[in-house]
Design a protein around this motif. Structure first.
Motif, short mmCIF file in Angstrom:
data_model
loop_
_atom_site.label_atom_id
_atom_site.label_comp_id
_atom_site.label_asym_id
_atom_site.label_seq_id
_atom_site.Cartn_x
_atom_site.Cartn_y
_atom_site.Cartn_z
N GLY A 176 52.10 -28.47 32.27
CA GLY A 176 52.18 -29.34 32.92
C GLY A 176 50.82 -29.38 33.94
O GLY A 176 50.55 -30.55 34.46
N ARG A 189 49.59 -38.25 28.74
CA ARG A 189 50.08 -37.51 28.80
C ARG A 189 51.04 -36.42 28.51
O ARG A 189 50.84 -35.44 27.90
N ALA A 193 51.25 -32.89 25.94
CA ALA A 193 52.46 -32.99 26.44
C ALA A 193 53.28 -31.49 25.10
O ALA A 193 53.70 -30.71 25.12
N LEU A 204 57.45 -28.43 31.16
CA LEU A 204 56.35 -28.26 31.21
C LEU A 204 55.25 -27.67 32.36
O LEU A 204 54.22 -27.10 32.21
N TYR A 343 55.17 -38.81 29.21
CA TYR A 343 55.46 -36.76 29.51
C TYR A 343 57.04 -37.08 31.08
O TYR A 343 57.39 -36.47 31.03
#
Length: 515
Positions: A176, A189, A193, A204, A343
């Protein structure tokens, strides 16, 4: 007393077991594979849950299988590239849009980034970030088929090829953190991820770097990281592995349940049960293709069950649905279709499920096998425009299903279909095919279902937490506490996924021992 003896007995008949059996039989070893089910293949199999289709029921894409194993064993496989890497539908400021990423990002991908984010900056960050990961993959992948390098040796390889920053972002700080310091857009993002969360229940930002390890293996497959479609379904991969193993001289016994494994440094005995009763085999070595927790139980030892984290849904459609964004569904569903995987979505779903609650918008990703390989459909259905959809849901540990597996499964299937509907012009229920009794052609598998059907503890698709591909001591990453027993399945170091790497390395540990 053992009634028969082999050089090598392989416990479990998954794809890794077949790889090990083929290598060892070709080297002249006497080999027998013992499989509990009535067929080999483990999770790498095809099935016909609906009329006119034979789809990949559990595992469904191939990335980590090295070309070297394919060439060594003479596998006749057709692994096809998808035309699109991913599509992420987005509703932003009241407008339905999305992010399209080509398999080889070019002007179309650049324009899609610009439309979503308002500038070219995020695309340039994407190109730089994945360029570094590609350079990393080219040097890490070859090490997966040899004795484990040390951490320092692997660091030098990665840093020399891709730079110290790539090493730090992948191997040293939470995924992350790496994503947040590189990208600004929440959707972008999230697309990055998801590769760190497949089958893995973690944050994350966790300091244990579990997401990093998952991310690493999803990016280095075959030195490219590309995820390909097995033509004919995943069962075609297993069928080829079984063919070469048998042609090399290995015996494959199905319907055989191993009940005990006894091993020391010199020899081993395997107790198994069939319809004819209990028998014992002697072996110079045993290779275990079952999960380490299962092997512990077979050895009479206590074990802690690993934790899976996914829901697999297979659908048969009469037609592909149209999307509100206007993107061609043949383009949107050809690659990975990200559903509620920004995210923020991913972290929210983790927090909800870690607290024991069902996610209100469960994240998942879909793809349409038949856009790349229509051969899994019968010609009549294919001609009418039928397709399959596969959905892999994230952040769904077995504890969520413990009290009511069937009910929670149904609830989550509905939430996923409702989530998809938020982006569709055609409700998905209108597109799903029906069987002869009018039932929708939808099937789902929870972690508890995987445990019951495949003896996969906790429904963990990797047989346990993925491990780093390095070690302080020279080894193949398959060794146990006794020399006559090795691990050849996904639970081996560098195991996981449909790769054959665990099977290759277990075979090599006998044929080319580390001195």
């Amino acid at each position: 007393m053992a009634t028969d003896r082999y050089d090598v007995v392989v416990v479990g008949g998954g794809h890794n077991a077949l790889v090990a059996a083929a290598y060892l039989a070709r080297a002249g070893r006497s080999v027998v594979v013992l499989e509990r089910l009535g067929h080999v293949g483990g999770a790498a199999v095809s099935a016909s849950p609906f009329p006119g289709v034979r789809l990949s029921r559990y595992s469904y894409l191939v990335s980590l299988l090295p070309d070297r194993i394919v060439a060594d064993l003479g596998l006749r496989l057709d692994l096809r590239s998808r035309s699109v890497s991913s599509y992420t539908p987005v509703r932003r400021d009241g407008v339905d849009t999305g992010l399209l990423v080509e398999r080889k990002p070019g002007p179309v991908t650049e324009a899609s980034f610009r439309e979503l984010t308002g500038s070219d900056a995020e695309f340039q960050r994407w190109v730089e970030f994945y360029g570094g990961l590609a350079r990393m993959a080219r040097v890490v992948a070859p090490t997966l088929l040899g004795p484990l390098p040390s951490r320092d040796a692997l660091r030098r390889l990665v840093s020399d090829a891709a730079g110290e920053r790539v090493w730090r972002q992948v191997f040293e700080q939470p995924l992350g953190t790496s994503i947040e310091e590189t990208f600004a857009d929440d959707v972008v993002r999230g697309v990055v991820a998801t590769d760190g969360l497949i089958g893995t229940h973690t944050s994350l930002t966790s300091a244990d770097l579990l997401a990093n390890r998952c991310f690493l293996y999803h990016l280095v497959g075959n030195a490219t990281g590309e995820w390909r479609v097995p033509a004919g379904g995943m069962g075609s991969v297993t069928a080829e592995l079984a063919r070469v193993a048998v042609e090399a001289g290995a015996q494959l016994r199905t319907g055989v349940e191993v009940t005990r494994v006894d091993a020391d440094d010199a020899h081993a005995e395997i107790t198994y049960r069939t319809a004819d009763g209990e028998q014992v085999l002697g072996a110079g070595h045993v290779l275990s293709g079952v999960a380490p927790a299962v092997l512990d139980r077979l050895r009479g030892r206590g074990s802690t069950s690993p934790v899976g984290a996914q829901l697999k849904i297979n659908l048969l459609l009469d037609r592909l649905p149209r999307l509100r964004s206007g993107v061609d569904p043949r383009q949107a569903f050809a690659g990975t279709f990200h559903l509620d995987e920004s995210y923020a979505d991913l972290e929210r779903a983790y927090r909800q499920t870690a607290s024991g609650a069902l996610p209100d918008r469960p994240p998942g990703e879909m793809y349409c096998h038949t856009l790349t390989d229509p051969s899994i459909l019968d010609p009549e259905r294919a001609a009418r425009g039928a397709h399959t959809l596969t959905l892999f849901g994230l952040h769904l540990p077995p504890t969520l299903f413990a009290d009511d597996n069937d009910g929670v499964r149904d609830t989550l299937v509905r939430r996923y279909l409702d989530g998809l509907d938020r982006h569709l012009a055609d409700p998905i229920d209108e597109c799903v095919a029906r069987d002869a009794d009018g039932r929708p052609c939808v099937e789902a598998r929870t972690p508890l279902d995987l445990e019951a059907e495949l003896a996969m503890p906790g429904g963990n698709i990797f047989h346990g937490d993925l491990s780093w591909p390095f070690a302080d001591d020279p080894a193949w990453g398959v060794e146990t506490d006794v020399a006559a027993l090795r691990v050849c399945g996904s639970g081996s170091r560098r195991g996981g996924g449909v790769s054959g790497i665990g099977g290759h390395n277990a075979a090599m540990s006998l044929l080319e021992p580390v001195r």
